[in-house]
Scaffold this motif. Structure first.
Motif, short mmCIF file in Angstrom:
data_model
loop_
_atom_site.label_atom_id
_atom_site.label_comp_id
_atom_site.label_asym_id
_atom_site.label_seq_id
_atom_site.Cartn_x
_atom_site.Cartn_y
_atom_site.Cartn_z
N ILE A 16 0.62 -1.35 0.12
CA ILE A 16 0.06 0.00 0.03
C ILE A 16 0.79 1.41 0.06
CG2 ILE A 16 -1.63 1.43 1.28
CD1 ILE A 16 -2.76 -1.24 2.23
N PHE A 17 1.92 1.40 0.79
CA PHE A 17 2.64 2.38 0.96
C PHE A 17 3.92 2.18 0.15
CE2 PHE A 17 0.12 1.84 4.71
CZ PHE A 17 -0.63 3.17 4.73
N GLU A 18 4.39 3.42 -0.30
CA GLU A 18 5.75 3.55 -0.83
C GLU A 18 6.83 3.50 0.01
OE1 GLU A 18 6.19 3.72 -3.89
OE2 GLU A 18 4.38 3.86 -4.94
N ARG A 19 7.69 2.96 -0.28
CA ARG A 19 8.98 2.76 0.71
C ARG A 19 9.54 3.90 1.52
NH1 ARG A 19 13.37 -0.54 1.80
NH2 ARG A 19 15.31 0.57 2.39
N HIS A 20 9.48 5.25 0.85
CA HIS A 20 9.75 6.50 1.64
C HIS A 20 8.94 6.99 2.47
CE1 HIS A 20 7.44 7.98 -1.57
NE2 HIS A 20 7.20 8.95 -0.98
N GLU A 21 7.66 6.42 2.36
CA GLU A 21 6.71 6.94 3.27
C GLU A 21 6.86 6.34 4.64
OE1 GLU A 21 2.42 7.32 1.47
OE2 GLU A 21 3.15 5.56 0.44
N LYS A 22 7.48 5.27 4.95
CA LYS A 22 7.62 4.56 6.05
C LYS A 22 8.54 5.44 7.02
CE LYS A 22 7.08 0.18 3.94
NZ LYS A 22 7.73 -1.03 3.51
N TYR A 23 9.42 6.23 6.44
CA TYR A 23 10.23 7.23 7.15
C TYR A 23 9.72 8.45 7.43
CZ TYR A 23 13.56 3.36 5.72
OH TYR A 23 13.73 2.01 5.67
N HIS A 24 8.57 8.65 7.15
CA HIS A 24 7.95 10.01 7.29
C HIS A 24 7.88 10.34 8.97
CE1 HIS A 24 6.44 11.00 3.14
NE2 HIS A 24 7.66 10.78 3.15
N SER A 25 7.90 11.53 9.49
CA SER A 25 7.52 11.59 10.74
C SER A 25 6.03 11.83 11.30
CB SER A 25 8.33 12.85 11.07
OG SER A 25 7.57 14.09 10.33
N LYS A 26 5.47 12.10 10.14
CA LYS A 26 3.76 11.85 10.27
C LYS A 26 3.27 10.62 10.21
CE LYS A 26 -0.33 13.75 8.35
NZ LYS A 26 -0.97 14.57 7.11
#
Length: 217
Positions: A16-26
């Motif tokens: 569901i989520f792109e790899r970079h999204e997992k590292y967002h602070s939100k």
């Protein structure tokens, strides 16, 4: 079963989520999962059953009778609702879903075809479903397809073989645990006797040691 559902959920979240999204602070908002399993095996099974991942955890507190109990809070758990959709069980859900009803009836006819010794039990099941107008168009189209492509992934002989191997492994592990508790043989001797890897026997020894320590506390 619960562990397999957990694997599936994690795999779906990863897609569901792109790899970079997992590292967002939100914080990422995740879809809330619900796990359901439809059982149609040959072994006796209740009409409905709830299974929890925590039931498979190795270290759970025990009550005065020695039976494992679930703590009030767990760091991780997952609940799976299992429905027995075998045609003979006549679960109410089959009346609400035509696709499940047809699937259940098809499987029942495959079993009948096998028990009757028919050469092609799948073809027999397809013919009966069509003649009884159970998703007739769908099953009629299946009759025109190459059955080896549709059902080829299921290898019953391999399934039986794997089940026997698992049962044999369970017996070997239980025998190894009993030998370890007797404390008369070395880990290597037990590994040789039970046809298990030495690393697995050593891991079993650690489990037993932890259980004994917990029992004395």
């Amino acid at each position: 079963m619960a562990f397999r559902c957990l694997e599936y959920i994690v795999a779906q979240y990863s897609r569901i989520f792109e790899r970079h999204e997992k590292y967002h602070s939100k914080q990422i908002k995740l879809p809330r999962p619900e796990c359901y399993v439809f059982y149609n095996g040959d072994s006796p099974f209740p009409l409905e059953k709830t299974m929890r991942l925590s039931e498979a955890f190795k270290e759970l507190p025990k009550n005065e009778t020695g039976k494992s109990v679930l703590p009030n809070s767990l760091n991780l758990d997952l609940t799976v609702k299992i429905f027995n959709i075998n045609y003979k069980e006549n679960h109410p859900i089959l009346e609400k879903c035509l696709a499940l009803f047809a699937y259940s009836k098809f499987n029942e006819y495959v079993r009948i075809g096998k028990s009757d010794g028919r050469e092609n039990p799948i073809g027999y099941a397809l013919d009966r479903c069509v003649s009884e107008n159970v998703l007739a168009d769908y099953f009629n189209n299946l009759r025109k397809e190459d059955m080896s492509l549709i059902f080829g992934e299921w290898d019953e002989e391999m399934f039986v073989k794997v089940q026997r191997e698992e049962a044999s492994d369970d017996r070997a592990i239980e025998n190894a645990r009993n030998f370890l508790k007797l404390n008369k043989l070395s880990a290597q001797e037990i590994a040789d006797c039970c046809s298990l890897p030495l690393e697995q026997v050593l891991a079993l020894q650690k489990e037993i040691n932890a259980e004994q320590i917990e029992a004395t506390n």
